[in-house]
Design a protein around this motif. Structure first.
Motif: not given
Length: 302
Positions: A159-173, A175-187
C-alpha cells in the motif's frame, strides 16, 4: 572505543571461496543464528555460546527460495518466530518467502506490488504490528504480514502511504527502534541526527533527533543498520555501520546517545548485518560470517 573486536566464525558454514548466490542471515526467537543460501544450503549455527565450535547443522529443506535475487534480505517476525525473505527469487521478485522456524518449513507468499518497485527499496519490519515499511523511489509503502507463519491463499498488497519529505535521489538508510523508523544520512539533516517516521501515528516527524557520541557525531554517510532485539518488547537500539567499516555506532533511542564500538574486520560496503540480543553479525560479500559481541546493559547506561 569499545574493546571487543569482530570475531570470525571458524569454518562455520562453508568456505568463503565456495560458490554462493545471494544469502542472508537472521536469528530465530531462541536466538539460534540461521544462514540461508550459502553454497545452495541453509544452516543453523546454534546460539552464541556454541559459535566457537565452528560447526552448524544443515537445515536445507524443500520449498525454499533459490536465493538468487538482488539485495536478498532476511527479517525476523519475533511474535511469529518466522523469517521473512524478500528478493529471494529473481523469478518472483515481489514474493515474500516465509520460513517457519518452529515447524522448519518454507512457503511463498504472493504479493501484489502496485506502484511499489521490488527491485529498488529499503525496508524495516515493525516489531509490534508485523508490518513492513519500505522506501522506494522516494515513496513510503507498507505491507501487512498479519503474523503469518505460512503463506496464505490470498495475495498481499503493498500500500502506498505517502511521499517521503526527503530530497529526490536519497538512498535510504533505515532502522527500527521503539516503533519508529529512523532515517540516517538524509540530505539537509545535520550529521549525527536522524529523521523519524512515527509508525503508530502514521506521520513523518518534522523535528530531527540528535544522537551524540562521546567524542563527536555519527558521520553523515551511507551505511547499513541492524536493530538489536530484546527477549521481550520492542527494539530500543540499533547499530549503524558506515560503508567504509570505520566503526560501529549503536544508537540508543531511550537515552538518545550513541556508543562507538569497533568496526568490522572486513571492510565491505556490500556486507549485510543482523543483530540479536548480544551480538551483531556481519555476512560479507564473499560469504564469510563474523560477529561483534555486544552488552546491552552497557548500551543502556550510555
Amino acid at each position: 572505543m569499545y574493546p571487543q573486536l569482530f570475531l570470525t566464525f571458524v569454518t562455520l558454514f562453508v568456505s568463503p571461496a565456495a560458490v554462493r548466490a545471494s544469502p542472508c542471515v537472521a536469528f530465530d526467537t531462541k536466538w539460534n543464528l540461521l544462514a540461508f543460501g550459502l553454497d545452495g544450503k541453509d544452516w543453523n549455527a546454534g546460539t552464541q555460546d556454541a559459535w566457537a565450535s565452528g560447526t552448524a547443522t544443515d537445515i536445507t529443506t524443500t520449498g525454499r527460495p533459490p536465493f538468487d535475487g538482488t539485495n536478498t534480505t532476511c527479517f525476523l517476525s519475533q511474535y511469529a518466530n518466522a523469517i521473512y525473505v524478500t528478493n529471494g527469487d529473481k523469478s518472483k521478485p515481489s514474493s515474500v518467502h516465509i520460513y517457519d522456524a518452529t515447524a522448519k518449513s518454507w512457503s511463498t507468499q504472493a504479493v501484489t506490488t502496485g506502484a511499489f518497485d521490488p527491485s529498488s527499496f529499503n525496508a524495516i519490519l515493525d516489531h509490534d504490528t508485523n508490518v513492513f515499511y519500505a522506501l522506494s523511489h522516494g515513496e513510503l509503502f507498507r505491507l501487512e504480514m498479519a503474523l503469518l507463519k505460512a503463506a496464505g491463499n490470498t495475495p498481499l498488497q503493498w500500500a502506498d502511504v505517502e511521499k517521503a519529505p526527503y530530497a529526490a535521489g536519497y538512498q535510504p538508510v533505515m532502522a527500527l527502534a521503539q516503533n519508529h523508523v529512523f532515517f540516517l544520512n538524509v540530505p539537509g539533516t545535520s550529521a549525527g541526527s536522524a529523521n523519524i517516521y512515527v509508525i503508530h501515528y502514521d506521520y513523518f516527524q518534522p523535528e530531527t533527533q540528535a544522537f551524540p557520541t562521546p567524542n563527536g557525531v555519527i558521520p553523515a554517510t551511507h551505511g547499513r543498520t541492524a536493530s538489536f532485539f530484546q527477549n521481550e518488547g520492542v527494539q530500543e537500539a540499533f547499530g549503524f555501520i558506515p560503508d567504509d567499516g570505520s566503526a560501529t555506532y549503536v544508537l540508543n533511542v531511550q537515552t538518545n546517545t550513541t556508543q562507538v564500538l569497533a568496526g568490522p574486520s572486513t571492510k565491505d560496503a556490500a556486507a549485510t548485518y543482523f543483530a540479536g540480543i548480544t551480538s551483531l553479525v556481519q555476512l560479507d560479500s564473499k560469504g564469510a560470517v563474523s560477529y561483534l559481541p555486544f552488552n546491552p546493559t552497557d548500551a543502556s547506561r550510555k
